[in-house]
Design a protein around this motif. Structure first.
Motif, PDB file in Angstrom:
ATOM      1  N   LEU A   1      -8.709  -0.451  -3.551  1.00 36.76           N
ATOM      2  CA  LEU A   1      -8.229  -0.381  -4.926  1.00 36.76           C
ATOM      3  C   LEU A   1      -6.730  -0.603  -4.952  1.00 36.76           C
ATOM      4  O   LEU A   1      -5.992   0.028  -4.191  1.00 36.76           O
ATOM      5  CB  LEU A   1      -8.558   1.003  -5.514  1.00 36.76           C
ATOM      6  N   LEU A   2      -6.287  -1.485  -5.836  1.00 38.34           N
ATOM      7  CA  LEU A   2      -4.861  -1.673  -6.108  1.00 38.34           C
ATOM      8  C   LEU A   2      -4.564  -1.014  -7.446  1.00 38.34           C
ATOM      9  O   LEU A   2      -5.198  -1.333  -8.450  1.00 38.34           O
ATOM     10  CB  LEU A   2      -4.498  -3.162  -6.165  1.00 38.34           C
ATOM     11  N   ILE A   3      -3.615  -0.079  -7.444  1.00 32.36           N
ATOM     12  CA  ILE A   3      -3.175   0.573  -8.678  1.00 32.36           C
ATOM     13  C   ILE A   3      -1.771   0.086  -8.981  1.00 32.36           C
ATOM     14  O   ILE A   3      -0.835   0.347  -8.222  1.00 32.36           O
ATOM     15  CB  ILE A   3      -3.180   2.107  -8.553  1.00 32.36           C
ATOM     16  N   GLU A   4      -1.623  -0.620 -10.089  1.00 34.10           N
ATOM     17  CA  GLU A   4      -0.315  -1.133 -10.506  1.00 34.10           C
ATOM     18  C   GLU A   4       0.307  -0.152 -11.491  1.00 34.10           C
ATOM     19  O   GLU A   4      -0.349   0.312 -12.412  1.00 34.10           O
ATOM     20  CB  GLU A   4      -0.483  -2.505 -11.149  1.00 34.10           C
TER      21      GLU A   4
ATOM     22  N   VAL B   1      -0.735   8.445 -15.238  1.00 35.02           N
ATOM     23  CA  VAL B   1      -2.108   7.983 -14.999  1.00 35.02           C
ATOM     24  C   VAL B   1      -2.247   7.461 -13.571  1.00 35.02           C
ATOM     25  O   VAL B   1      -3.210   7.779 -12.872  1.00 35.02           O
ATOM     26  CB  VAL B   1      -2.512   6.907 -16.026  1.00 35.02           C
ATOM     27  N   GLY B   2      -1.301   6.667 -13.131  1.00 33.16           N
ATOM     28  CA  GLY B   2      -1.368   6.095 -11.785  1.00 33.16           C
ATOM     29  C   GLY B   2      -1.409   7.154 -10.698  1.00 33.16           C
ATOM     30  O   GLY B   2      -2.175   7.049  -9.737  1.00 33.16           O
ATOM     31  N   ARG B   3      -0.583   8.191 -10.836  1.00 27.94           N
ATOM     32  CA  ARG B   3      -0.573   9.256  -9.826  1.00 27.94           C
ATOM     33  C   ARG B   3      -1.924   9.961  -9.758  1.00 27.94           C
ATOM     34  O   ARG B   3      -2.402  10.305  -8.676  1.00 27.94           O
ATOM     35  CB  ARG B   3       0.545  10.265 -10.128  1.00 27.94           C
ATOM     36  N   LYS B   4      -2.535  10.171 -10.897  1.00 33.78           N
ATOM     37  CA  LYS B   4      -3.853  10.824 -10.914  1.00 33.78           C
ATOM     38  C   LYS B   4      -4.904   9.903 -10.298  1.00 33.78           C
ATOM     39  O   LYS B   4      -5.782  10.355  -9.554  1.00 33.78           O
ATOM     40  CB  LYS B   4      -4.272  11.205 -12.337  1.00 33.78           C
ATOM     41  N   LEU B   5      -4.815   8.612 -10.582  1.00 32.08           N
ATOM     42  CA  LEU B   5      -5.760   7.657 -10.007  1.00 32.08           C
ATOM     43  C   LEU B   5      -5.655   7.614  -8.482  1.00 32.08           C
ATOM     44  O   LEU B   5      -6.673   7.540  -7.794  1.00 32.08           O
ATOM     45  CB  LEU B   5      -5.536   6.260 -10.586  1.00 32.08           C
ATOM     46  N   ILE B   6      -4.430   7.653  -7.957  1.00 29.49           N
ATOM     47  CA  ILE B   6      -4.256   7.664  -6.499  1.00 29.49           C
ATOM     48  C   ILE B   6      -5.020   8.842  -5.904  1.00 29.49           C
ATOM     49  O   ILE B   6      -5.784   8.691  -4.941  1.00 29.49           O
ATOM     50  CB  ILE B   6      -2.768   7.783  -6.091  1.00 29.49           C
ATOM     51  N   GLN B   7      -4.806  10.011  -6.461  1.00 34.06           N
ATOM     52  CA  GLN B   7      -5.413  11.221  -5.913  1.00 34.06           C
ATOM     53  C   GLN B   7      -6.935  11.207  -6.022  1.00 34.06           C
ATOM     54  O   GLN B   7      -7.639  11.552  -5.064  1.00 34.06           O
ATOM     55  CB  GLN B   7      -4.847  12.446  -6.635  1.00 34.06           C
ATOM     56  N   LEU B   8      -7.450  10.813  -7.178  1.00 35.08           N
ATOM     57  CA  LEU B   8      -8.904  10.796  -7.372  1.00 35.08           C
ATOM     58  C   LEU B   8      -9.569   9.767  -6.462  1.00 35.08           C
ATOM     59  O   LEU B   8     -10.603  10.040  -5.852  1.00 35.08           O
ATOM     60  CB  LEU B   8      -9.240  10.520  -8.833  1.00 35.08           C
TER      61      LEU B   8
ATOM     62  N   VAL C   1     -11.685   6.031  -1.118  1.00 35.19           N
ATOM     63  CA  VAL C   1     -11.262   4.671  -1.443  1.00 35.19           C
ATOM     64  C   VAL C   1      -9.913   4.403  -0.763  1.00 35.19           C
ATOM     65  O   VAL C   1      -9.049   5.280  -0.727  1.00 35.19           O
ATOM     66  CB  VAL C   1     -11.134   4.507  -2.981  1.00 35.19           C
ATOM     67  N   THR C   2      -9.723   3.205  -0.222  1.00 34.48           N
ATOM     68  CA  THR C   2      -8.432   2.791   0.315  1.00 34.48           C
ATOM     69  C   THR C   2      -7.564   2.370  -0.867  1.00 34.48           C
ATOM     70  O   THR C   2      -7.925   1.463  -1.615  1.00 34.48           O
ATOM     71  CB  THR C   2      -8.576   1.617   1.294  1.00 34.48           C
ATOM     72  N   VAL C   3      -6.431   3.031  -1.033  1.00 33.71           N
ATOM     73  CA  VAL C   3      -5.563   2.810  -2.191  1.00 33.71           C
ATOM     74  C   VAL C   3      -4.271   2.133  -1.755  1.00 33.71           C
ATOM     75  O   VAL C   3      -3.615   2.564  -0.806  1.00 33.71           O
ATOM     76  CB  VAL C   3      -5.239   4.147  -2.898  1.00 33.71           C
ATOM     77  N   VAL C   4      -3.891   1.086  -2.487  1.00 33.54           N
ATOM     78  CA  VAL C   4      -2.613   0.400  -2.344  1.00 33.54           C
ATOM     79  C   VAL C   4      -1.970   0.454  -3.728  1.00 33.54           C
ATOM     80  O   VAL C   4      -2.668   0.392  -4.743  1.00 33.54           O
ATOM     81  CB  VAL C   4      -2.811  -1.060  -1.878  1.00 33.54           C
ATOM     82  N   THR C   5      -0.660   0.580  -3.773  1.00 31.79           N
ATOM     83  CA  THR C   5       0.007   0.787  -5.061  1.00 31.79           C
ATOM     84  C   THR C   5       1.204  -0.131  -5.265  1.00 31.79           C
ATOM     85  O   THR C   5       1.792  -0.624  -4.302  1.00 31.79           O
ATOM     86  CB  THR C   5       0.495   2.239  -5.181  1.00 31.79           C
ATOM     87  N   THR C   6       1.545  -0.310  -6.540  1.00 26.95           N
ATOM     88  CA  THR C   6       2.823  -0.912  -6.905  1.00 26.95           C
ATOM     89  C   THR C   6       3.577   0.104  -7.751  1.00 26.95           C
ATOM     90  O   THR C   6       2.981   0.853  -8.530  1.00 26.95           O
ATOM     91  CB  THR C   6       2.672  -2.225  -7.703  1.00 26.95           C
TER      92      THR C   6
ATOM     93  N   GLN D   1       2.862   7.581  -1.442  1.00 26.03           N
ATOM     94  CA  GLN D   1       2.278   7.765  -0.106  1.00 26.03           C
ATOM     95  C   GLN D   1       1.821   9.203   0.104  1.00 26.03           C
ATOM     96  O   GLN D   1       0.767   9.439   0.690  1.00 26.03           O
ATOM     97  CB  GLN D   1       3.270   7.321   0.972  1.00 26.03           C
ATOM     98  N   ARG D   2       2.601  10.169  -0.377  1.00 28.48           N
ATOM     99  CA  ARG D   2       2.188  11.577  -0.262  1.00 28.48           C
ATOM    100  C   ARG D   2       0.868  11.813  -1.001  1.00 28.48           C
ATOM    101  O   ARG D   2       0.060  12.642  -0.578  1.00 28.48           O
ATOM    102  CB  ARG D   2       3.259  12.501  -0.838  1.00 28.48           C
ATOM    103  N   LEU D   3       0.642  11.087  -2.085  1.00 26.13           N
ATOM    104  CA  LEU D   3      -0.578  11.264  -2.875  1.00 26.13           C
ATOM    105  C   LEU D   3      -1.772  10.506  -2.291  1.00 26.13           C
ATOM    106  O   LEU D   3      -2.903  10.729  -2.704  1.00 26.13           O
ATOM    107  CB  LEU D   3      -0.336  10.830  -4.320  1.00 26.13           C
ATOM    108  N   GLY D   4      -1.505   9.581  -1.338  1.00 24.11           N
ATOM    109  CA  GLY D   4      -2.616   8.902  -0.681  1.00 24.11           C
ATOM    110  C   GLY D   4      -2.545   7.394  -0.601  1.00 24.11           C
ATOM    111  O   GLY D   4      -3.442   6.766  -0.053  1.00 24.11           O
ATOM    112  N   SER D   5      -1.491   6.768  -1.110  1.00 27.16           N
ATOM    113  CA  SER D   5      -1.377   5.313  -1.036  1.00 27.16           C
ATOM    114  C   SER D   5      -1.193   4.873   0.422  1.00 27.16           C
ATOM    115  O   SER D   5      -0.343   5.409   1.135  1.00 27.16           O
ATOM    116  CB  SER D   5      -0.193   4.828  -1.869  1.00 27.16           C
ATOM    117  N   GLN D   6      -1.983   3.899   0.848  1.00 25.79           N
ATOM    118  CA  GLN D   6      -1.889   3.364   2.211  1.00 25.79           C
ATOM    119  C   GLN D   6      -0.735   2.380   2.367  1.00 25.79           C
ATOM    120  O   GLN D   6      -0.223   2.200   3.471  1.00 25.79           O
ATOM    121  CB  GLN D   6      -3.200   2.657   2.584  1.00 25.79           C
TER     122      GLN D   6
END
Length: 183
Positions: free
Chosen positions: A7-10, A16-23, A29-34, A44-49
């Protein structure tokens, strides 16, 4: 999004994005973020790879790093739809949870069709009672486990509302949340 997917969260540093990372992370789910580079540590602390700066051509960087996704969620409305579609795997989905600033899109329809990609729009005011009840279940479980409670909340008085509004407009408090109480 299901366990084992990417999952990519932009716009991941927003509420909303921070909650999505955690959930998503909790669901396997492998999470990548912008986000802005200043928010990488938090993501990264919340789980972004992996974190990418949304201001510096992240689409090309993701391609160079060989990231592709089952799902992209755009919380910002600032990313070109074609960029998101290009990052999807076969059968991948883009979900827009805000109206994009650019109301007109151009993308390769044939490639979109052949790869069985999908575009979803999510507007909470159109959610059904069943959808809201399922979401409440997931959120209540997370709250009970002590998750999703990382927001900085400042208690202010009603008379401080204009000042709080100005802080938010100016972006002075980053991701600060305010609760207004009677004077």
């Amino acid at each position: 999004v299901q366990a084992g997917q990417r999952l990519l969260i932009e716009g991941a540093a927003g509420n909303v994005g921070r909650k999505l990372i955690q959930l998503a992370t909790a669901a396997g789910v492998t999470v990548v973020t912008t986000s802005s580079a200043r928010d990488f540590d938090q993501c990264q602390r919340l789980g972004s790879q992996a974190c990418y700066d949304y201001q510096s051509g992240f689409g090309d960087q993701l391609v160079r790093d060989e990231w592709t996704f089952d799902h992209v969620i755009d919380t910002s409305g600032r990313v070109a739809l074609a960029t998101n579609l290009d990052l999807l795997l076969l059968g991948g989905e883009v979900t827009l949870i805000t109206a994009p600033k650019d109301d007109q899109f151009t993308f390769g329809v044939r490639a979109f069709y052949m790869a069985q990609k999908r575009i979803n729009g999510f507007v909470i005011s159109h959610a059904t009672v069943d959808q809201l009840a399922r979401a409440a279940e997931v959120l209540n479980q997370a709250f009970s486990a002590g998750q999703l409670l990382d927001d900085q909340v400042s208690q202010q008085h009603f008379s401080d509302a204009p000042r709080c509004h100005q802080w938010l407009e100016d972006g002075q408090d980053g991701h600060q949340r305010f609760v207004l109480l009677p004077d």
